[in-house]
Enzyme design. Structure first.
Site, short mmCIF file in Angstrom:
data_model
loop_
_atom_site.label_atom_id
_atom_site.label_comp_id
_atom_site.label_asym_id
_atom_site.label_seq_id
_atom_site.Cartn_x
_atom_site.Cartn_y
_atom_site.Cartn_z
CE LYS A 119 -49.18 50.55 -31.20
NZ LYS A 119 -49.19 51.19 -29.89
CD GLU A 203 -46.18 58.56 -31.65
OE1 GLU A 203 -46.82 57.87 -32.43
OE2 GLU A 203 -46.54 58.78 -30.47
CG HIS A 238 -49.24 52.27 -20.62
ND1 HIS A 238 -49.08 53.57 -21.03
CD2 HIS A 238 -48.13 51.96 -19.91
CE1 HIS A 238 -47.92 54.03 -20.59
NE2 HIS A 238 -47.32 53.08 -19.91
NE ARG A 295 -58.75 44.74 -29.68
CZ ARG A 295 -58.92 45.70 -28.78
NH1 ARG A 295 -60.13 46.05 -28.41
NH2 ARG A 295 -57.89 46.34 -28.25
#
Lengths: 506, 178, 506, 178
Positions: A119, A203, A238, A295
């Site tokens: 990430k 973040e 999530h 993907r």
């Protein structure tokens, strides 16, 4: 330079393995299923042209066994491996192992998977490509002091995320400086145990974001196009559960802008294959790069229904080294598509997996309805793997028709024996916020304070169910009475058993 | 004509039933219906109730019926009305047998967040189980009092294994705290 | 002036009743099923919101009982009746009876049905509207002398057809003057017994025509549009069995020309509703008006898949008195659709109806596949009605993809217990003439001189089937052996039966 | 190890079968296969034959098996190979029992186009029946000689009722005229 793909091994199970086997058949390619011990009777084994046992029960013993999968592919003469999603789909070691063994891995190169799978690195690539990113630190943060400075700079609330993350693991929301230290260490430890990688970063926390993603296709010649967006804000744990395209908040201009950003990123990363660039969109319609899924997505059918393209066929073409057959301006869009994932989960009990035997199972059909399923009537849903049974996808000329058709299809869907998210889907289709398009990733908590209660209320008439139980019981009593009466009137039962006993003893 | 009591864990219905001219008649809860009840395959039934068409699954369980309406299931005990009344007088409650929380899947118990004697409310998380590589909160199916906790953290359990026993609480003299 | 439709009675059964019930649900309209005695458990009864018995077994005793249907509609408070196709769909008396009883008949007015239902009159209307018609006499021909003059004028071979006809009844091909007299009298007598109407007429016989038809929609305000063509040349017993859109021989110019012709005819007849104008197309691509079907066609889904429109919804809108919501230029077309009708028929025995119990039944699904079905697993296909079980419709970006998907879907389709036309569909999808688009209404005779033989050859490996029988038998023997061994080792069987007998006698 | 003969009306196969390590082995017709035979619901079976996956329905009939491959059905008699050979020596033919043409549906016999003693070929129309308001040609299921015609025009017949009996013809000494 193009190559021929004659046979594909599908390194997956469930609905996506069935979907890929169907894609192979549509392309005239031989499909090869692999299966764990509990999956011998699974539908993906039955629809594939060939099937080989991996042995084992858990994922680790079967669908994650890179060695066995490569060995099977070599033995049966497969040219390529399609990893589906989950399992080995984003494992760059596996992609590299395929390459070393002369097998085409249907997906991007190991290097691109590794790059975008991290990430922190993916965020750097996005920033360089000029994509808006959520304000925050792109570096690995180990020390609380560094975190504190960073959090001060971007402002609270902040989000601590695992660099190798996914599925909400190693993620913590921090509202003020006091909670920062503890959150940092638990996130790192959770990330360490979940991914074997303790790295985390920080973040800005966007409070009520939408999750909107762009489907991309890139060929080996540097051509990249996008196929528009999917709105995937309705999530539990999530994880997405209902998706649609187009998104209610994305107009042509915004689609062009987000699409162009996704294409830029893909070009910067040298992306070859089908992929998805995920964005968060805040309440002012500002979008921020979130991550790339290297993907096929679970929710790819909504894009197929709207564009008329078959993403698995596009993957095959790219894997054969063909140039993209469509240009950006050829990508048409028609109508509206919605997907409801049908999980073997009890939504009323907080989406707990609820596996078992499908004592009755009947999928809906008719105009505008598509079901991508991994199961048929009489199957068992095993406990060892992801509890996704099927995906119900509907298409309508507009969103309203799509919602009506989804209601109809969910109503027709018969699953007896286990609880599923069908009931949840019905609830959402009747929800005012959903109908008017007011969505965020907090949709479920915001709309259903007591989901169990809402489900019970929406499930119609408990009185009718009670009456049905009374009737079925009464019918049974009447039948038992009739049988015993008939038996009495026909013959003396003592005589019968006497005679049978006599026969046996002779 | 037969009078029955149909009960779930928290509701009770009374119906009078009779059969005439190939139709079932049901009276109860202030309404009367004519029902064409036709069995299909796999324990499914087609019901036409005063002209309205329904399809429902009804499976026979050891202690009653499981009715699948729409996409969800309901458990019912059906019993003769007079007997049910007598049982009530005698303080016998069949739903007491039902007052168990069983494992919804095989897995590992990670944590137990309740103790015998605790009053818990419906949907309150009582245990954490690991299954399918996920941590799952196991929530209370009802509001009531815990009689016993049958598992300890670290224990592997099978699907259907008893985790928690509750005090019977469906007692007219002792209303449910909800 | 528009009206509200709150509840619709569906005066039909099988897949089309299910299709209309789904359409009602999509529109938020209450659907009402009616049923004969053998249809109590039929799927259309189970998916509708309400259901009422008509009683009776045969069509004449049930679905054709106008009085009972009208009475049921009035009693349950229906606003409209949808007749589907077949049964009362093109019965102008029934349409009139609906009107008299204040019920909306979903279809054209009784006058238009009567006008276009008479082939001689319909032909006159078409000629007046400027449509090309097959050369021949539009008059009722009774005398052989008149027939002889007419046949001489248009040239042999000629076709004698029943004015009230359909389904190939009262139809005779005559190759020379010698056969004319006999053909005329047998055709008239057959027409008399089949339709209660002995009138026949004479037409030029087109030797290898295609059957191409245009879907039209007309509102109550004189607006008529067309939705392009369907190619329906593959027929058995003069009934369609495989249809597609677009037709391989229809290009944009021809579509525009045929569409305009169909629209002209509809306008001339004052047509309101969904309907189909059928044409014959000869080997030089000249098209000739054949007849008008004043109802929804069996094969309407191929048009839905290509245009994205829902024809049942359009019927509802027109019936409510709304103006057409789309103009001719709004009608888009995307990709290619094919329909295979799944009949309970043994194609190898000349398409003999073959009804019975669906001991296993599993419909195909996945990308591009739609099934409009009237049955589910475990159902019986009754002997009394049309043997159509379901329609399998596939969509592809082009004809090649559609054929591939149809192959895949036919391969996935499981029907156990009865013979169906699935095997025939497979044969056609692999047929060279079909693949290259060389079709005519003689396709089946031309391509399959010995259909039974072709089906057997195409059905794969009889050796594998024999081996499977041997294996299943062997498995059964092994299991019986194991059971008897276990029983022997556990207990002496004489003791068991002795004890049981003792228990009984106590 | 077991040796069986599998026959249809016009073909005969011989297989040797054995079971080892949870797999079936089949030898016959010049080939040998390893088969994973797994029963599913509704008399369906999943077969993996040397890695190739098939799904087939096999229903047990009174006199053999009906195999549903793809979209069609095949009838087979399976019997011990030695016994089949002995039967052959003795001139016994189980398929003789099969040599009946039965009504594929209930309906009315409109016409009979054959007589006892006629030699007919496969698919030759033998009768006309009316059912579902249509005239249906009933064709010969085989090439052979007609022994008896069991119905007359105007007769109503039930599904499965015998219409025509054929002479047994699968006899090595008397080859089928085809």
């Amino acid at each position: 330079m193009t190559t021929t793909i004659r046979k594909i091994l599908i390194a997956n199970r469930g609905e996506i393995a069935v979907r890929i086997a169907r894609g192979c058949r549509d392309a005239g390619i031989i499909s090869v299923a692999v299966y764990s011990d509990p999956d011998r009777m699974a539908y993906h084994v039955r629809v594939a042209d060939e099937a080989y046992a991996l042995g084992g029960t858990t994922s680790a013993e079967s669908y994650l066994r890179q060695d066995k999968i490569i060995e099977t592919a070599r033995k049966c003469g497969a040219d390529a491996i399609h990893p589906g999603y989950g399992f080995l789909a984003e494992n760059h070691d596996f992609a590299a192992l395929c390459r070393e063994n002369g097998l085409i891995f249907i997906g991007p190169s190991p290097e691109v998977i590794a790059l975008l799978g991290d990430k922190v690195q993916a965020r750097r690539v996005a920033e360089k490509a000029g994509l808006p990113v959520v304000p925050g630190s792109v570096q690995n943060i180990e020390q609380v002091d560094v975190a504190r400075i960073e959090a001060y700079r971007i402002g609270y609330p902040v989000l601590i995320k695992a660099a190798a993350g996914g599925g909400g693991k190693g993620m913590r929301i921090v509202n003020d400086p006091d909670g920062l230290g503890a959150a940092l260490s638990t996130a790192a430890s959770e990330a360490g145990s979940a991914f074997g990688d303790r790295r985390v970063y920080i973040e800005k926390y966007i409070s009520r974001p939408r999750h909107v993603e762009i489907q991309i296709l890139g060929d080996a010649y540097g051509n990249v196009i996008h196929l528009g967006e999917r709105e995937c804000s309705i999530q539990r744990r999530h994880q997405k559960v209902i998706e649609e395209s187009p998104s209610m908040i994305v107009d042509d201009a915004m689609r062009a802008k987000m699409g162009a950003a996704a294409v830029e990123l893909a070009k910067a990363a040298g992306y070859v294959g089908a992929g998805t660039v995920e964005f968060l969109v805040d309440e002012n319609k500002h979008f921020y790069f979130l991550e790339v899924n290297t993907r096929l997505q679970v929710e790819h059918p909504v894009t197929e229904m709207v564009t008329g393209l078959d993403l698995v066929q596009e993957q095959f073409k790219i894997a054969r080294g063909e140039k993209l057959s469509i240009r950006q301006e050829d990508v048409g869009r028609r109508g509206h598509a919605i997907e409801c994932r049908i999980y073997a989960e009890d939504a009323a009990a907080g989406f707990i997996p609820c596996t078992g035997h499908l004592s009755a199972y009947q999928e809906p059909s008719g105009p505008g309805v598509r079901v991508d399923s991994g199961f048929i009537a009489g199957d068992d849903v095993p406990v060892y793997y992801d509890p996704l049974i099927a995906k119900l996808i509907v298409w309508g000329a507009d969103r309203n028709q799509a919602i009506q058709r989804m209601r109809r299809a969910l109503n027709e869907y018969v699953v007896q024996g286990i609880e599923t998210t069908i009931s949840f889907g019905r609830l959402v289709m009747d929800n005012e916020s959903f109908i008017s398009g007011r969505l965020s990733t907090h949709f479920i908590e915001d709309e259903f304070a007591d989901l169990a209660e809402s489900l019970t209320r929406s499930d119609g008439d408990i009185r009718l169910a009670a009456m049905t139980a009374a009737l079925v019981d009464y019918r049974l009593q009447l039948r038992l009475l009739a049988v015993s009466r008939r038996a009495k009137s026909e013959e003396n039962p003592w005589k019968i058993s006497g005679r049978q006993a006599g026969l046996r003893k002779r | 004509m037969k009078k029955v009591q149909v009960s779930t864990a928290d509701r009770t219905f009374a119906f009078e039933l009779w059969f005439e001219n190939d139709r079932y008649f049901v009276r109860g809860e202030g309404e009367e219906h004519v029902v064409d009840l036709t069995p299909l395959k796999n324990n499914r039934y087609s019901l036409i109730v005063d002209g309205r068409s329904y399809e429902t699954g009804v499976e026979v369980a050891s202690d009653g019926y499981i009715v699948f309406t729409g996409a969800r299931s309901h458990r019912f005990i059906v019993e003769d009305y007079e007997i049910a009344q007598m049982k009530k007088q005698a303080g016998i409650d069949d739903w007491a047998r039902e007052m168990l929380l069983t494992a919804p899947m095989p897995g590992l118990v990670l944590a137990v967040n309740c103790r015998p004697g605790d009053t818990v409310v419906k949907n309150q998380p009582l245990l954490v189980m690991e299954a399918m590589k996920m941590e799952n909160d196991i929530k209370s199916p009802l509001t009531g009092i815990i009689r016993a906790v049958a598992v300890i953290p670290g224990q592997n359990v099978d699907k259907g294994q008893t985790l928690i026993e509750f005090e019977p609480w469906r007692n007219p003299e002792k209303p449910v705290p909800e």
